[in-house]
Design an enzyme around this catalytic site. Structure first.
Site, PDB file in Angstrom:
ATOM      1  N   SER A  10       0.819  -1.462   0.023  1.00  0.00           N
ATOM      2  CA  SER A  10       0.302  -0.247   0.157  1.00  0.00           C
ATOM      3  C   SER A  10       0.906   1.770   0.355  1.00  0.00           C
ATOM      4  O   SER A  10       1.531   1.384   1.033  1.00  0.00           O
ATOM      5  CB  SER A  10      -0.697   0.575   1.318  1.00  0.00           C
ATOM      6  OG  SER A  10      -1.236   1.517   1.310  1.00  0.00           O
ATOM      7  N   HIS A  35      -1.780  -0.890  -4.347  1.00  0.00           N
ATOM      8  CA  HIS A  35      -2.350  -0.687  -3.427  1.00  0.00           C
ATOM      9  C   HIS A  35      -2.522   0.815  -3.084  1.00  0.00           C
ATOM     10  O   HIS A  35      -1.908   1.046  -2.836  1.00  0.00           O
ATOM     11  CB  HIS A  35      -3.006  -1.771  -2.126  1.00  0.00           C
ATOM     12  CG  HIS A  35      -3.847  -1.982  -1.139  1.00  0.00           C
ATOM     13  ND1 HIS A  35      -4.610  -1.889  -1.978  1.00  0.00           N
ATOM     14  CD2 HIS A  35      -4.602  -0.966  -0.886  1.00  0.00           C
ATOM     15  CE1 HIS A  35      -6.256  -1.964  -1.171  1.00  0.00           C
ATOM     16  NE2 HIS A  35      -5.076  -0.721   0.216  1.00  0.00           N
ATOM     17  N   ASP A  37      -4.395   3.403  -1.675  1.00  0.00           N
ATOM     18  CA  ASP A  37      -5.820   4.169  -0.214  1.00  0.00           C
ATOM     19  C   ASP A  37      -6.209   5.556  -0.412  1.00  0.00           C
ATOM     20  O   ASP A  37      -5.543   6.618  -0.445  1.00  0.00           O
ATOM     21  CB  ASP A  37      -5.105   3.268   0.225  1.00  0.00           C
ATOM     22  CG  ASP A  37      -4.878   2.703   0.950  1.00  0.00           C
ATOM     23  OD1 ASP A  37      -5.953   2.285   0.592  1.00  0.00           O
ATOM     24  OD2 ASP A  37      -3.687   1.935   2.179  1.00  0.00           O
ATOM     25  N   MET A  39      -8.840   8.034   0.309  1.00  0.00           N
ATOM     26  CA  MET A  39      -9.375   8.260   1.587  1.00  0.00           C
ATOM     27  C   MET A  39     -10.205   9.770   1.606  1.00  0.00           C
ATOM     28  O   MET A  39      -9.442  10.302   1.195  1.00  0.00           O
ATOM     29  CB  MET A  39      -8.722   8.105   2.786  1.00  0.00           C
ATOM     30  CG  MET A  39      -8.655   6.875   3.420  1.00  0.00           C
ATOM     31  SD  MET A  39      -7.135   6.617   4.701  1.00  0.00           S
ATOM     32  CE  MET A  39      -6.659   5.268   4.763  1.00  0.00           C
ATOM     33  N   HIS A  68      -8.260   1.125  -3.453  1.00  0.00           N
ATOM     34  CA  HIS A  68      -9.533   1.308  -2.504  1.00  0.00           C
ATOM     35  C   HIS A  68      -9.872   2.380  -1.955  1.00  0.00           C
ATOM     36  O   HIS A  68      -9.178   2.824  -1.251  1.00  0.00           O
ATOM     37  CB  HIS A  68      -8.884   0.409  -1.081  1.00  0.00           C
ATOM     38  CG  HIS A  68      -9.106   0.179  -0.082  1.00  0.00           C
ATOM     39  ND1 HIS A  68      -8.732  -0.098   1.440  1.00  0.00           N
ATOM     40  CD2 HIS A  68     -10.413  -0.165   0.438  1.00  0.00           C
ATOM     41  CE1 HIS A  68      -8.910  -0.547   2.289  1.00  0.00           C
ATOM     42  NE2 HIS A  68     -11.151  -0.231   1.406  1.00  0.00           N
ATOM     43  N   MET A  70     -11.952   4.294   0.314  1.00  0.00           N
ATOM     44  CA  MET A  70     -12.737   4.793   1.461  1.00  0.00           C
ATOM     45  C   MET A  70     -13.673   6.220   1.332  1.00  0.00           C
ATOM     46  O   MET A  70     -12.954   6.845   2.294  1.00  0.00           O
ATOM     47  CB  MET A  70     -11.652   4.856   2.775  1.00  0.00           C
ATOM     48  CG  MET A  70     -11.076   3.022   2.729  1.00  0.00           C
ATOM     49  SD  MET A  70      -9.712   2.523   3.235  1.00  0.00           S
ATOM     50  CE  MET A  70      -8.471   3.327   2.217  1.00  0.00           C
ATOM     51  N   MET A 139     -11.500  -6.244   5.647  1.00  0.00           N
ATOM     52  CA  MET A 139     -10.375  -5.137   6.112  1.00  0.00           C
ATOM     53  C   MET A 139     -10.309  -5.902   8.110  1.00  0.00           C
ATOM     54  O   MET A 139     -11.138  -6.367   8.500  1.00  0.00           O
ATOM     55  CB  MET A 139     -11.562  -3.886   6.816  1.00  0.00           C
ATOM     56  CG  MET A 139     -11.388  -2.877   5.571  1.00  0.00           C
ATOM     57  SD  MET A 139      -9.547  -2.022   4.952  1.00  0.00           S
ATOM     58  CE  MET A 139      -8.766  -1.595   6.796  1.00  0.00           C
ATOM     59  N   ASP A 177      -7.131  -6.724   4.083  1.00  0.00           N
ATOM     60  CA  ASP A 177      -5.854  -5.128   4.404  1.00  0.00           C
ATOM     61  C   ASP A 177      -5.857  -4.399   5.874  1.00  0.00           C
ATOM     62  O   ASP A 177      -7.113  -4.190   6.217  1.00  0.00           O
ATOM     63  CB  ASP A 177      -6.959  -3.730   3.734  1.00  0.00           C
ATOM     64  CG  ASP A 177      -5.814  -2.829   3.336  1.00  0.00           C
ATOM     65  OD1 ASP A 177      -4.932  -2.355   3.765  1.00  0.00           O
ATOM     66  OD2 ASP A 177      -6.428  -1.964   2.826  1.00  0.00           O
TER      67      ASP A 177
HETATM   68  C1  DX5 Z   1      -5.921   1.081   5.673  1.00  0.00           C
HETATM   69  C2  DX5 Z   1      -5.819   1.276   5.006  1.00  0.00           C
HETATM   70  C3  DX5 Z   1      -4.284   0.274   4.343  1.00  0.00           C
HETATM   71  C4  DX5 Z   1      -3.217   0.392   4.954  1.00  0.00           C
HETATM   72  C5  DX5 Z   1      -2.806  -0.642   5.508  1.00  0.00           C
HETATM   73  O1  DX5 Z   1      -6.874   2.577   6.176  1.00  0.00           O
HETATM   74  O2  DX5 Z   1      -6.729   0.414   3.889  1.00  0.00           O
HETATM   75  O3  DX5 Z   1      -3.832  -0.535   3.511  1.00  0.00           O
HETATM   76  O4  DX5 Z   1      -2.513   1.222   4.587  1.00  0.00           O
HETATM   77  O5  DX5 Z   1      -1.276  -0.708   5.944  1.00  0.00           O
HETATM   78  P1  DX5 Z   1      -0.905  -0.971   7.048  1.00  0.00           P
HETATM   79  O6  DX5 Z   1      -0.262  -2.538   6.085  1.00  0.00           O
HETATM   80  O7  DX5 Z   1       0.443  -0.616   8.065  1.00  0.00           O
HETATM   81  O8  DX5 Z   1      -2.060  -1.984   8.445  1.00  0.00           O
HETATM   82 ZN    ZN Z   2      -6.222  -0.130   2.194  1.00  0.00          ZN
END
Ligand code: DX5
Ligand code: ZN
Length: 229
Positions: A10, A35, A37, A39, A68, A70, A139, A177
């Protein structure tokens, strides 16, 4: 035939000032997927990146990009992420009441559709669209931040999802994840997950190849020791 284990670093934990270099480095280190993320500060407390960054990442790697989302009302943005170069787009079930329509929209935009579930969201949320998904993202931390601890109760959830998928959509990939490192990789792969996201465990390590290899070895070791997939 078990689905291949795929490691998806990620970029949330990458150095954003050197993002192109970081993406090239994980590709060279044996990553299978990038990946990303996304947000919005509404569905989750944090704000990160949008389609422009996906477009920039697309230019520097041949690896598949997994976006992904969010964000609330993800259906408004799935096309933009697909157009920016995401190969797979996942939306959270908690914020997309017309999930079936959203999944069709992702496919129509040329990307592989996936649904993500928060730790507290039951599997019944995807029961009737599992045949329309290429992947379900479980998750294993509450979304919003990297570096959190794996929630143990999620291992059983992955196992139950694998059983549901075996009955209804055996080709379904299960992505995990949050809090993935070599020890938890063994747990999730033993329970039936095959796509493992890792932020801190890769970008926080001095040697990306060693970190990716260790996660893969954890996952594959669990399979060899009797995990089903
Ligand atoms: C959290 C994200 C993850 C995050 C995982 O909201 O969706 O993808 O980057 O991070 P680690 O591997 O550090 O838990
Ligand atoms: Zn993620």
């Amino acid at each position: 035939m078990p689905l291949p284990i795929r490691i998806a670093p990620s970029i949330l934990s990458a150095d954003f000032g050197r993002l192109a270099e970081e993406v090239r480095a994980i590709e060279a280190a044996g990553a299978d997927v990038v990946h990303v993320d996304v947000m919005d500060g509404r569905f989750v407390p944090n704000i990160t990146i949008g389609p422009l960054v996906v477009e920039a990442v697309r230019k520097v790697t041949k690896l598949p990009i997994d976006a992904h989302l969010m964000i609330v009302e993800p259906e408004r943005y799935v096309e933009a992420f697909a157009r920016a170069g995401a190969d797979l787009v996942s939306v959270h079930a908690e914020v997309s009441p017309h999930l079936h329509r959203t999944l069709q929209a992702i496919r129509a935009a040329g990307a592989r559709p996936a649904v993500a579930l928060n730790p507290s969201t039951p599997l019944s949320a995807i029961e009737w669209v599992i045949g329309d998904c290429e992947m379900v993202l479980v998750m294993t931390v509450n979304p919003g931040f990297g570096g959190q601890r794996y929630i143990d109760a999620c291992t059983d959830k992955i196992r139950q999802l694998r059983a549901l998928a075996d009955a209804r959509n055996p080709a379904l990939e299960i992505e995990v994840d949050g809090g993935v490192k070599p020890e938890t990789a063994a747990l999730v792969a033993g329970a039936g997950a095959n796509v493992l996201v890792a932020g801190t465990a890769v970008f926080g390590a001095p040697d990306y190849r060693a970190a990716i290899d260790a996660i893969r070895a954890g996952a594959e070791g669990a399979r060899a020791a009797g995990g089903r997939r």
